[in-house]
Design an enzyme around this catalytic site. Structure first.
Site, PDB file in Angstrom:
ATOM      1  N   GLU A 165       0.872  -1.175   0.000  1.00 43.16           N
ATOM      2  CA  GLU A 165       0.000   0.000   0.000  1.00 43.16           C
ATOM      3  C   GLU A 165       0.909   1.225   0.000  1.00 43.16           C
ATOM      4  O   GLU A 165       1.789   1.336   0.868  1.00 43.16           O
ATOM      5  CB  GLU A 165      -0.906   0.017   1.226  1.00 43.16           C
ATOM      6  CG  GLU A 165      -1.869   1.198   1.225  1.00 43.16           C
ATOM      7  CD  GLU A 165      -2.747   1.265   2.464  1.00 43.16           C
ATOM      8  OE1 GLU A 165      -3.443   2.280   2.620  1.00 43.16           O
ATOM      9  OE2 GLU A 165      -2.708   0.327   3.281  1.00 43.16           O
ATOM     10  N   ARG A 211       5.233 -13.259  10.357  1.00 42.24           N
ATOM     11  CA  ARG A 211       6.170 -12.137  10.353  1.00 42.24           C
ATOM     12  C   ARG A 211       7.452 -12.537  11.073  1.00 42.24           C
ATOM     13  O   ARG A 211       7.450 -13.352  11.979  1.00 42.24           O
ATOM     14  CB  ARG A 211       5.575 -10.929  11.089  1.00 42.24           C
ATOM     15  CG  ARG A 211       4.436 -10.229  10.370  1.00 42.24           C
ATOM     16  CD  ARG A 211       3.957  -9.070  11.223  1.00 42.24           C
ATOM     17  NE  ARG A 211       2.802  -8.396  10.663  1.00 42.24           N
ATOM     18  CZ  ARG A 211       2.877  -7.390   9.793  1.00 42.24           C
ATOM     19  NH1 ARG A 211       4.062  -6.943   9.403  1.00 42.24           N
ATOM     20  NH2 ARG A 211       1.780  -6.831   9.317  1.00 42.24           N
ATOM     21  N   LYS A 252       4.507   1.405  10.150  1.00 45.67           N
ATOM     22  CA  LYS A 252       4.525   2.585   9.288  1.00 45.67           C
ATOM     23  C   LYS A 252       3.853   3.776   9.957  1.00 45.67           C
ATOM     24  O   LYS A 252       4.246   4.919   9.743  1.00 45.67           O
ATOM     25  CB  LYS A 252       3.850   2.275   7.947  1.00 45.67           C
ATOM     26  CG  LYS A 252       4.763   1.590   6.959  1.00 45.67           C
ATOM     27  CD  LYS A 252       4.254   1.650   5.544  1.00 45.67           C
ATOM     28  CE  LYS A 252       3.143   0.683   5.294  1.00 45.67           C
ATOM     29  NZ  LYS A 252       2.766   0.601   3.859  1.00 45.67           N
TER      30      LYS A 252
END
Length: 358
Positions: free
Chosen positions: A35, A262, A272
């Site tokens: 994104e 992860r 982020k």
């Protein structure tokens, strides 16, 4: 002595099993779908290396697709930065795609779902919708607007598209099952009204698709064979497949979503949202500040692309999250620099020495 054959990770095993059953090598296709709402960080590097690495291993195309469905947070600057980082890491994508390329197709599919009774316009507030969702142990309650007629839903959805509806006025929801044990299947939102300028489509659209609606359908449009994402998307797989069933026809090739864990890095912030705060509040100079764990920040700090690829390859992929010590990343860059860095020796501050008794 023959070199020991490298064992396959569980994702490669999935692909090999598919190739041995009903997939052909020509059907293999992967994607990396960031994104564009920030710069990529060291956590993204693992996903980049995984997807593009699979492309290299199986000689299959890998698309770079920007999931640009939220114009409130996305910018062209981030698109450009992401492309620079991937190229610097040494990867090439087959096609550069955008979820916004498919806005019209997604809208047309949504209209068909309304006609088929699989979606409806809900006029409740987000708070009311959240309250009616129920809990993991209690079923949700149906919206009072769930039984709207097809004609009324189509008319309201058209108004949403044309911008005649204020933001937060209506949403389009899938009609699934408010008693499902999977909370994501309790009539999830497909579209919301958002009167924001988009970095590619400008002000053409007044409604934007939610991630769960756009993501799987983008994979389907691009003929992606395997859609790999992190473990928090495991509950989304059921919804991913439900949407695909609604838009695909019998016999059409459908993507397969699978999840990996992860790899968290110790002493490192990779959110982020939090990294953006550091930039906006002036704690760092920019996203590529050498103190930042972004790929561009690591590049400025002196890390090499080979070191980051080696790091991603060495930690591998798994089904369970774990913490990687940052010293391992530092080891990878030292090992890489030891092979390629030039060495020189010099005396910066010489002192004259006269030997009188030689």
């Amino acid at each position: 002595m023959a070199e020991a054959k490298k064992s396959l990770n569980f994702i490669e095993q999935i692909i090999e099993e598919d190739l041995n059953s009903n997939y052909s090598r020509e059907e293999l296709k992967f994607r990396f779908p960031p994104e564009p709402n920030g710069y990529l960080h060291i956590g993204h590097a693992s996903s980049i290396c995984l997807n593009f690495g699979l492309g290299e291993k199986y000689n299959a195309p890998v698309n770079l697709r920007f999931d640009d469905t939220n114009p409130a947070k996305e910018e062209q600057e981030y698109v450009d930065a992401i492309k620079r980082d991937i190229e610097w890491l040494g990867f090439k994508w087959a096609e550069e795609c955008y979820a916004s390329d498919y806005f019209q197709k997604l809208y047309d599919w949504a209209v068909e779902m309304i006609k088929n009774g699989d979606a409806y316009v809900d006029s409740q507030t987000s708070e009311e919708i959240a309250e009616q969702k129920g809990t993991p142990t209690e079923p949700g309650k149906e919206s009072p607007y769930r039984k709207r007629s097809v004609e009324e839903n189509l008319e309201l959805f058209e108004q949403m598209k044309n911008g005649d509806t204020p933001e937060r006025g209506h949403v389009l929801r899938a009609k699934i099952d408010m008693t499902s044990s999977n909370m994501l299947m309790r009539d999830p939102i497909m579209y919301r009204c958002l009167h924001k300028e988009h970095h590619r489509t400008a002000d053409t659209w007044k409604i934007y698709p939610m991630y769960d609606w756009a993501h799987g359908q983008s994979d389907f449009i691009e003929h992606v064979s395997h859609s790999f994402c992190t473990l928090e998307f495991l509950p989304h797989r059921e919804l991913y497949n439900w949407f695909l069933e609604k838009v695909s026809k019998q016999g059409e090739f459908e993507p397969k979503q699978r999840e990996f864990a992860r790899r968290n890095l110790s002493h490192t912030i990779v959110s982020k949202r939090k990294l953006l705060q550091l930039v906006e509040k002036g704690f760092v100079d920019s996203w590529d500040d050498p103190r930042m764990p972004t790929i561009s920040g690591l590049r400025r700090r002196g890390y090499t692309a080979g070191a980051i690829r080696k790091f991603a390859d060495s930690i591998g992929v798994g089904k369970r999250e774990n913490m990687i010590d940052v010293s391992h990343l530092e080891f990878c860059v030292r090992e890489d620099l030891n092979k390629i860095a030039p060495r020189v020796m010099g005396v910066l501050d010489p002192v004259k020495l006269v030997i009188t008794n030689y």
